[in-house]
Design a protein around this motif. Structure first.
Motif, short mmCIF file in Angstrom:
data_model
loop_
_atom_site.label_atom_id
_atom_site.label_comp_id
_atom_site.label_asym_id
_atom_site.label_seq_id
_atom_site.Cartn_x
_atom_site.Cartn_y
_atom_site.Cartn_z
N GLU A 1 -37.72 69.58 42.65
CA GLU A 1 -38.68 69.23 43.56
C GLU A 1 -39.53 68.23 42.90
O GLU A 1 -39.35 68.11 42.16
CB GLU A 1 -39.35 70.12 43.91
N VAL B 1 -40.21 71.23 32.90
CA VAL B 1 -40.45 69.30 33.26
C VAL B 1 -41.94 69.40 33.21
O VAL B 1 -43.18 70.45 33.64
CB VAL B 1 -39.57 69.01 34.77
N ARG C 1 -33.02 78.39 38.71
CA ARG C 1 -33.65 77.68 39.07
C ARG C 1 -34.71 79.27 38.98
O ARG C 1 -34.50 79.78 39.61
CB ARG C 1 -34.28 76.43 40.30
N ILE D 1 -29.14 69.37 38.49
CA ILE D 1 -29.56 70.39 38.63
C ILE D 1 -31.14 69.48 39.55
O ILE D 1 -31.30 68.23 39.09
CB ILE D 1 -30.91 70.88 37.85
N LEU E 1 -36.02 75.84 30.34
CA LEU E 1 -36.27 73.75 30.84
C LEU E 1 -37.44 73.75 31.64
O LEU E 1 -37.93 74.02 32.49
CB LEU E 1 -34.79 73.06 31.76
N HIS F 1 -36.61 75.76 34.62
CA HIS F 1 -35.26 76.33 35.18
C HIS F 1 -34.40 77.15 33.62
O HIS F 1 -35.05 76.28 33.02
CB HIS F 1 -34.15 74.97 35.66
N ASP G 1 -38.43 78.18 38.72
CA ASP G 1 -39.72 78.00 40.15
C ASP G 1 -39.54 75.53 40.33
O ASP G 1 -37.93 74.82 39.46
CB ASP G 1 -41.37 78.33 39.50
N SER G 2 -40.64 75.13 40.86
CA SER G 2 -39.96 74.00 40.40
C SER G 2 -39.93 72.92 39.25
O SER G 2 -40.05 72.22 39.30
CB SER G 2 -41.11 73.33 41.76
N TRP H 1 -26.67 77.08 35.17
CA TRP H 1 -28.62 77.77 35.41
C TRP H 1 -28.88 77.28 36.83
O TRP H 1 -28.01 78.05 37.84
CB TRP H 1 -28.28 75.68 35.29
#
Lengths: 616, 128
Positions: free
Chosen positions: B121, A35, A15, B118, A33, A21, A17-18, A13
């Motif tokens: 933030e 969020v 990242r 994972i 992914l 992913h 950005d915040s 995996w």
């Protein structure tokens, strides 16, 4: 938390950005992914995360590591396949760059096409056409890779969008200059002329010194001190290079066509349909004319370069080559080249500085045969024979200065023939799609070569160093074992395919047959469910009538869940039919998995887990 | 600070920072002596430092995805407290205290196929 639609195993995996992913799974799939965040919820004391989305972006090599570079670019590092740099968008991805990876190598075999001639192995050195073929990569990243040491071609310029070029000729527009500055490009129905300036600028010229542009050109070259020769299918003309005026011209009578032509500084040899040849001098005066009946048509003609008196012709029948005196077209000598193939291209050139010139004959079946020629006695002494492809190669002479030349052979696997330390060296060239080649030693590109591919025209420089060139053939299955059969001109691979069917991993083994030259898959034989290919061998077995025939033998093991080491196995013997398909000849069950196979005194020896069995 | 995981032991390797009391500046930026700390979790499948709120200057939290003795897959958060050595010849002290969390609802058991952690933030979340 909601489950995914299909179960899978994640392996890496990274990242972005915040909220975003990327995930990679064991089967090469890349996911994004996302969020979902709702900041209002925090004030009420609830978690910010409302949910998440997982979308499939596409397929890459099976990732070992993912690194986010910037601007949507991700480096996919793969141990078992090629590493890649990809660019992702909201819903998809594309591969931007690929880094070839030959590892992990599971098996390999050595193929030497060149050292196979009727007389056996003459050269103790490799013919230069030897290659190592490896089975590389795992599962979906599995491939066959052909590794060759060869001479590299570096492109220094490309004239794009020129399709279906039939021939290339380099010309010099100023008389008595050795440097080329003009390229005549012949197509099926027309010819075009491009002029190169000293700094490499190219300009197409619509009217060049009286050159016929409305037909294809069979030959164009500077001839004698200041002449320019052009031969089309109907006309030959000699133009004064300085004034651009046509000085001599000759047209074919009786609606015949010129099928082949060759010229040097003093003679022009023309073949009309292979039945009649005419020798001209540089003023297009006919010196001699000779007819061959339909029984002995000509397959190719060649004049020796730099003003020699002799020419060469090849015949369709009997695979003969004759040396002719160009002034009279009288036959000086005739030799038979081969049993079963027709000479299609001839060139006499000086490879070594202080030795006799060498005659190269290209045969229709892809072989090249050489002879050393004594120019005074016209004695031919036999040289080498080498296979370069499956179709007739053609020769182009490339001057190296100092009266020495290299020969570029255009065929499926282009080669460069040059002299090194007294030996004739055949080196593979990384110019896989070259259809036509000519030397283009020009002011802007010294020592360069013009190469026509099916879609464009390039100016390239041939590297002096030999480098390693790897050509992959994607199989998409693990190539576990390889066996090579020179007789069948093919190789057999034991492969393992892994697929995910409705969330369940399915493993299937196959035995595949691939052609050695085109590197293309010919046929597949499927092994049983839960059967794993363990070893593959090529051998000669009695075919039932007492004659030894070429066979492939596959040793397998049955996968079993229990801990019992004594799993079962099988031996399958396959033959290759006339149309290159696999047919099982016999199968035999074994008490153990067959790990290794070998031949001993005409019998197959199989090494099982704990025992060694000899099979009759 | 960096750390390594072996079975049952977390090794913390501090990166030497500037310290007012330290007179020797030559070691600045290098790796210090590794400090082993025992933890109860033996089979850790994945670990990740959580993103913390920088203003609060809390001790960093380490999330551990592990398999317990009954082969259940669980998640635990530990807080890493590090105090540097008083003198340059000793190594510092580390303790990894379990964080008892009532505000976040963490599931007791996770799927047997959980493989990766994972860290995300702002919000605290873990994924497999």
């Amino acid at each position: 938390m909601t489950p995914l639609e299909e179960a899978t195993i994640f392996v890496a995996w990274e990242r972005i950005d915040s909220q975003r992913h990327v995930l990679a799974d064991e089967y090469g799939r890349l996911y994004l992914l996302m969020v979902e965040v709702n900041r209002d919820n925090i004030a009420q004391g609830h978690d910010m995360i409302q949910g998440w989305n997982l979308d499939i972006l596409g397929e890459t090599s099976r990732a070992s590591i993912l690194v986010y570079l910037d601007a949507g670019l991700i480096f996919v590092g793969s141990h078992q396949g090629d590493s890649q740099v990809i660019r992702i968008t909201e819903k998809s991805m594309e591969v931007v760059q690929t880094f070839p990876n030959i590892a992990p190598i599971l098996d390999f075999t050595i193929m030497d096409m060149g050292n196979r001639s009727g007389e056996g192995q003459i050269n103790e050195y490799s013919s230069g056409q030897a290659r190592i073929v490896t089975g590389s990569g795992a599962f979906n990243d599995g491939s066959l890779r052909s590794v060759r040491s060869g001479v590299a071609l570096e492109d220094v310029g490309v004239l794009g969008e020129l399709e279906h070029i039939t021939n290339l000729f380099d010309l010099s527009s100023t008389p008595s200059s050795r440097e080329a500055d003009t390229l005549l490009v012949a197509f099926i129905n027309e010819s075009r002329v491009f002029k190169f300036s000293v700094d490499g600028e190219v300009e197409e010229i619509d009217d060049y010194k009286g050159i016929i542009l409305s037909e294809t050109t069979l030959l164009a070259q500077n001839i004698s001190a200041d002449g320019l020769l052009q031969v089309t299918t109907t006309t030959a003309q000699v133009i004064d290079n300085e004034s651009g005026m046509v000085q001599y011209t000759w047209s074919v009578p009786n609606r015949q066509t010129i099928s082949a032509v060759s010229a040097n500084d003093r003679f022009i040899l023309v073949s009309l349909g292979g039945m009649t040849i005419i020798a001209f001098d540089v003023n297009l005066e006919i010196l001699a004319e000779r007819s061959f009946g339909t029984e002995s048509q000509l397959s190719c003609v060649s004049t020796s370069p730099r003003g020699g008196d002799i020419g060469f012709v090849g015949f369709w029948k009997d695979s003969n080559v004759s040396i002719l005196d160009l002034k009279t077209l009288r036959t000086i000598r005739t030799i038979t080249i081969a049993d079963d193939s027709v000479p299609r291209s001839l060139i006499l050139t000086q490879i070594f500085k202080d030795e006799l010139p060498i005659l190269f004959v290209a045969l229709a079946d892809g072989r090249v045969v050489t002879y050393n020629i004594d120019t005074t006695t016209h004695e031919l002494s036999s040289g080498t024979s080498i296979t370069l492809g499956t179709q007739e190669p053609s020769f182009t002479e490339l001057p190296q200065g100092d009266g020495v030349y290299n020969v570029f052979v255009s065929c499926e696997h282009p080669s460069l023939i040059y002299g090194s330390e007294g030996r004739l060296v055949y080196s593979a060239v990384t110019a896989e799609k070259a259809t036509s080649v000519c030397s283009f030693d020009s002011r802007a590109y010294p020592g360069a070569v013009a190469i026509a591919t099916p879609s464009d025209l390039r100016i390239s420089v041939i590297d002096n160093e030999r480098t390693t060139h790897v050509q992959p053939l994607a199989i998409k299955e693990t190539v576990r074992r390889i066996a090579y059969s020179p007789t069948l001109k093919a190789f057999g691979m034991g492969t393992i395919k892994r697929s995910l069917i409705r969330g369940v991993e399915v493993i299937k083994s196959h035995f595949k047959l691939a052609d050695e030259i085109l590197f293309k898959e010919l046929d597949t034989y499927e092994l049983n469910e839960d059967e794993l290919v363990e070893s593959v061998m090529r051998c000669e077995l009695d075919d039932g009538t007492g004659i030894l025939a070429e066979r492939f033998v596959v040793g397998t093991a049955y996968l079993s869940d229990d801990e019992d080491v004594n799993v079962r196995g099988r031996i399958v013997v396959l033959e290759v039919t006339e149309d290159r398909k696999l047919k099982p000849v016999t199968k035999m069950a074994l008490k153990g998995g067959c790990r290794c196979l070998a031949m001993l005194d005409g019998n197959i020896v199989a090494a099982l887990i704990k025992t060694v069995r000899i099979v009759f | 600070m960096t750390l390594e995981l072996f079975e049952g032991i977390v090794t913390v390797i501090p990166i030497i920072q500037r310290h007012k009391k330290r007179k020797i500046d030559g070691d600045f930026g290098n790796l210090g002596e590794p400090i082993p700390v025992r933890i109860d979790e033996f089979f850790v499948r994945s670990s990740a430092f959580l993103h913390g709120d920088l203003q609060l200057r809390e001790d960093p939290k380490l999330a551990l995805l592990y398999e317990d003795t009954q082969s259940n897959v669980r998640l635990k958060i530990r807080s890493l407290m590090y105090s540097p050595a008083a003198s340059s010849s000793e190594s510092g002290n580390v303790s990894l205290e379990e964080v008892k969390d009532d505000t976040r609802q963490m599931p007791d058991e996770l799927e047997l196929g959980a493989s990766h952690l994972i860290p995300l933030e702002f919000p605290i979340g873990k994924r497999h």
